[in-house]
Design a protein around this motif. Structure first.
Motif, PDB file in Angstrom:
ATOM      1  N   LEU A   1      52.003   0.109  37.722  1.00 38.74           N
ATOM      2  CA  LEU A   1      51.327   1.161  37.031  1.00 38.74           C
ATOM      3  C   LEU A   1      50.498   0.819  35.961  1.00 38.74           C
ATOM      4  O   LEU A   1      50.875   0.232  35.064  1.00 38.74           O
ATOM      5  CB  LEU A   1      52.691   2.349  36.456  1.00 38.74           C
ATOM      6  CG  LEU A   1      52.321   3.651  35.684  1.00 38.74           C
ATOM      7  CD1 LEU A   1      51.530   4.180  36.745  1.00 38.74           C
ATOM      8  CD2 LEU A   1      53.543   3.988  35.053  1.00 38.74           C
ATOM      9  N   LEU A   2      49.349   1.386  36.077  1.00 39.27           N
ATOM     10  CA  LEU A   2      48.218   1.017  34.799  1.00 39.27           C
ATOM     11  C   LEU A   2      48.329   2.590  33.833  1.00 39.27           C
ATOM     12  O   LEU A   2      48.000   3.682  34.815  1.00 39.27           O
ATOM     13  CB  LEU A   2      46.847   0.912  35.356  1.00 39.27           C
ATOM     14  CG  LEU A   2      46.816  -0.335  36.511  1.00 39.27           C
ATOM     15  CD1 LEU A   2      45.259  -0.133  37.139  1.00 39.27           C
ATOM     16  CD2 LEU A   2      47.042  -1.329  35.851  1.00 39.27           C
TER      17      LEU A   2
ATOM     18  N   ILE B   1      48.923   0.859  43.674  1.00 35.63           N
ATOM     19  CA  ILE B   1      48.893   0.719  42.158  1.00 35.63           C
ATOM     20  C   ILE B   1      48.390   2.097  41.733  1.00 35.63           C
ATOM     21  O   ILE B   1      47.652   2.851  42.142  1.00 35.63           O
ATOM     22  CB  ILE B   1      47.564  -0.089  41.624  1.00 35.63           C
ATOM     23  CG1 ILE B   1      47.792  -1.497  42.393  1.00 35.63           C
ATOM     24  CG2 ILE B   1      47.286  -0.190  40.083  1.00 35.63           C
ATOM     25  CD1 ILE B   1      46.533  -2.330  42.045  1.00 35.63           C
ATOM     26  N   GLY B   2      49.266   2.687  40.591  1.00 36.82           N
ATOM     27  CA  GLY B   2      49.166   3.756  40.039  1.00 36.82           C
ATOM     28  C   GLY B   2      48.348   3.882  38.994  1.00 36.82           C
ATOM     29  O   GLY B   2      48.417   2.756  38.138  1.00 36.82           O
TER      30      GLY B   2
ATOM     31  N   ILE C   1      51.237  -1.680  32.860  1.00 39.69           N
ATOM     32  CA  ILE C   1      49.956  -2.380  32.125  1.00 39.69           C
ATOM     33  C   ILE C   1      49.445  -1.367  31.594  1.00 39.69           C
ATOM     34  O   ILE C   1      48.997  -0.162  31.900  1.00 39.69           O
ATOM     35  CB  ILE C   1      48.933  -2.855  33.076  1.00 39.69           C
ATOM     36  CG1 ILE C   1      49.689  -4.199  33.994  1.00 39.69           C
ATOM     37  CG2 ILE C   1      47.814  -3.542  32.544  1.00 39.69           C
ATOM     38  CD1 ILE C   1      49.067  -4.779  35.216  1.00 39.69           C
ATOM     39  N   THR C   2      49.325  -1.284  30.153  1.00 43.84           N
ATOM     40  CA  THR C   2      48.403  -0.402  29.470  1.00 43.84           C
ATOM     41  C   THR C   2      46.859  -0.801  29.366  1.00 43.84           C
ATOM     42  O   THR C   2      46.418  -1.974  29.458  1.00 43.84           O
ATOM     43  CB  THR C   2      48.796  -0.262  27.911  1.00 43.84           C
ATOM     44  OG1 THR C   2      49.042  -1.451  27.252  1.00 43.84           O
ATOM     45  CG2 THR C   2      50.194   0.527  28.031  1.00 43.84           C
ATOM     46  N   VAL C   3      46.162   0.401  29.412  1.00 43.35           N
ATOM     47  CA  VAL C   3      44.551   0.181  29.564  1.00 43.35           C
ATOM     48  C   VAL C   3      43.957   0.785  28.371  1.00 43.35           C
ATOM     49  O   VAL C   3      43.956   1.846  28.399  1.00 43.35           O
ATOM     50  CB  VAL C   3      44.032   0.497  30.908  1.00 43.35           C
ATOM     51  CG1 VAL C   3      42.388   0.329  31.033  1.00 43.35           C
ATOM     52  CG2 VAL C   3      44.941   0.082  32.038  1.00 43.35           C
TER      53      VAL C   3
ATOM     54  N   SER D   1      51.324  -6.281  30.054  1.00 42.36           N
ATOM     55  CA  SER D   1      50.004  -6.899  29.798  1.00 42.36           C
ATOM     56  C   SER D   1      49.240  -5.502  29.007  1.00 42.36           C
ATOM     57  O   SER D   1      49.395  -4.228  29.560  1.00 42.36           O
ATOM     58  CB  SER D   1      49.222  -7.437  30.899  1.00 42.36           C
ATOM     59  OG  SER D   1      48.070  -7.919  30.559  1.00 42.36           O
ATOM     60  N   HIS D   2      48.269  -5.772  28.361  1.00 46.08           N
ATOM     61  CA  HIS D   2      47.232  -4.815  27.525  1.00 46.08           C
ATOM     62  C   HIS D   2      45.892  -5.233  27.992  1.00 46.08           C
ATOM     63  O   HIS D   2      45.550  -6.496  27.504  1.00 46.08           O
ATOM     64  CB  HIS D   2      47.921  -4.717  26.192  1.00 46.08           C
ATOM     65  CG  HIS D   2      46.746  -3.780  25.532  1.00 46.08           C
ATOM     66  ND1 HIS D   2      46.630  -2.370  26.021  1.00 46.08           N
ATOM     67  CD2 HIS D   2      46.127  -3.789  24.406  1.00 46.08           C
ATOM     68  CE1 HIS D   2      45.898  -1.665  25.213  1.00 46.08           C
ATOM     69  NE2 HIS D   2      45.429  -2.436  24.470  1.00 46.08           N
TER      70      HIS D   2
END
Length: 309
Positions: free
Chosen positions: A99-100, A42-43, A124-126, A137-138
């Motif tokens: 990717l996060l 996971i990045g 996925i945005t964080v 997903s956010h």
């Protein structure tokens, strides 16, 4: 006799060839199609580690990754959109599976997310959202609601009347836009409250100090300050104290350790708690689900709290 020996040799060679053909090469066949937990990469691209909030978010992600037995590769964009784009390209080249992204700029990040999309890597945005690219997903708190909580608190403390300064976050970031939106939903309906200054300090403590100093040079008639994060709030607090203004209501956002200490000491009035460790943890949990092709929510909210003395 010679014929029998020759036949035996041919049979032996044939058997060896069949054995060689049936041997599986490393990483081939169905075993390679299914990655073990430890193989999942996971990045995590973070906007900046110069902010305690994002340090805590990263730590929450690391703890969850260790618990889940997956690899986590994190990079620091240092609040530079161009560096973040390069960092993400590096993560793509390294073959991360998910990717996060915690965008420095919600608009500028779009091209980098599209690049990951093209490589078949789920994004996925964080904490901060993206304006472009496909995001599965956010993970974030409701920044609009948090800004509204801060605005309602200030309006209540001022009894609906007073001069307020607003220190905004990085221009173009979803967090700054949404927190400001929520704040104005609360205070704009109060006819007695006037926003006397509204300037960006880029979520940075030193800039919060400098911007607040400049504002006070033109007008010291300030009753309250709402900063889009605690770092700017703490910077503004320094400027207010230096100017001898000790009764100004200062409200931040993030509930960092320094902000909570300032509240306990009676210097800051309040902060909106976002729980960054939980955001990081939820992000990794969601990434694991995505890697398994499980269904995930488009938005995973993390609870907010208003912290006062």
């Amino acid at each position: 006799m010679k014929t029998m020996v020759k036949s035996f040799v041919l049979l032996l060679v044939g058997a060896l060839l069949l054995t060689a053909c049936s041997t599986k090469a490393p990483g081939s066949d169905s075993d390679s199609k299914k990655k073990g937990k430890g193989d999942l990469k996971i990045g995590l691209s973070i906007s900046t580690l110069n902010n305690p909030f994002f340090v805590t978010l990263k730590e929450g992600a690391q703890k969850e990754a260790k618990k889940a037995g997956v690899q986590l590769k994190s990079v620091d964009a240092q609040d530079d959109s161009a560096k973040q784009a390069n960092d993400i390209e590096d993560l793509v080249q390294q073959g991360v599976d998910v990717l996060l992204v915690n965008p420095t700029d919600s608009a500028a990040i779009s091209a980098a997310i599209e690049s990951a999309n093209s490589a078949g890597i789920p994004v996925i945005t964080v904490d901060r959202s993206a304006e472009g690219g496909k995001v599965v997903s956010h993970i974030a708190s409701d920044n609009v609601e948090g800004g509204k909580m801060a605005g309602e608190y200030i309006a209540k403390e001022l009894k609906g009347k007073g001069n307020v300064v607003e220190l905004e976050g990085i221009s173009g970031s979803s967090a700054a836009r949404e927190r400001g939106e929520g704040f104005h939903k609360a205070v704009d309906k109060e006819k007695g409250i006037k926003i006397t200054a509204k300037q960006t300090a880029s979520f940075d403590r030193a800039k919060g100090l400098n911007v607040m100093e400049n504002i006070l040079q033109g007008n010291k008639n300030v009753d309250a300050v709402f900063a889009h994060n605690d770092e700017m709030a703490l910077g503004a607090l320094q400027a207010l104290e230096a100017a001898g203004l000790k009764d100004v209501i200062v409200v931040g956002f993030d509930a960092t350790d320094d902000a909570q200490k300032a509240i306990k000491d009676g210097k800051m009035a309040a902060t909106v708690a976002q729980k960054p460790d939980m955001i990081g943890s939820e992000a990794v949990q969601t990434a694991v689900k995505v890697s398994k092709k499980e269904k995930v929510e488009k938005f995973v909210p993390v609870d907010l709290d208003l912290i006062t003395k």
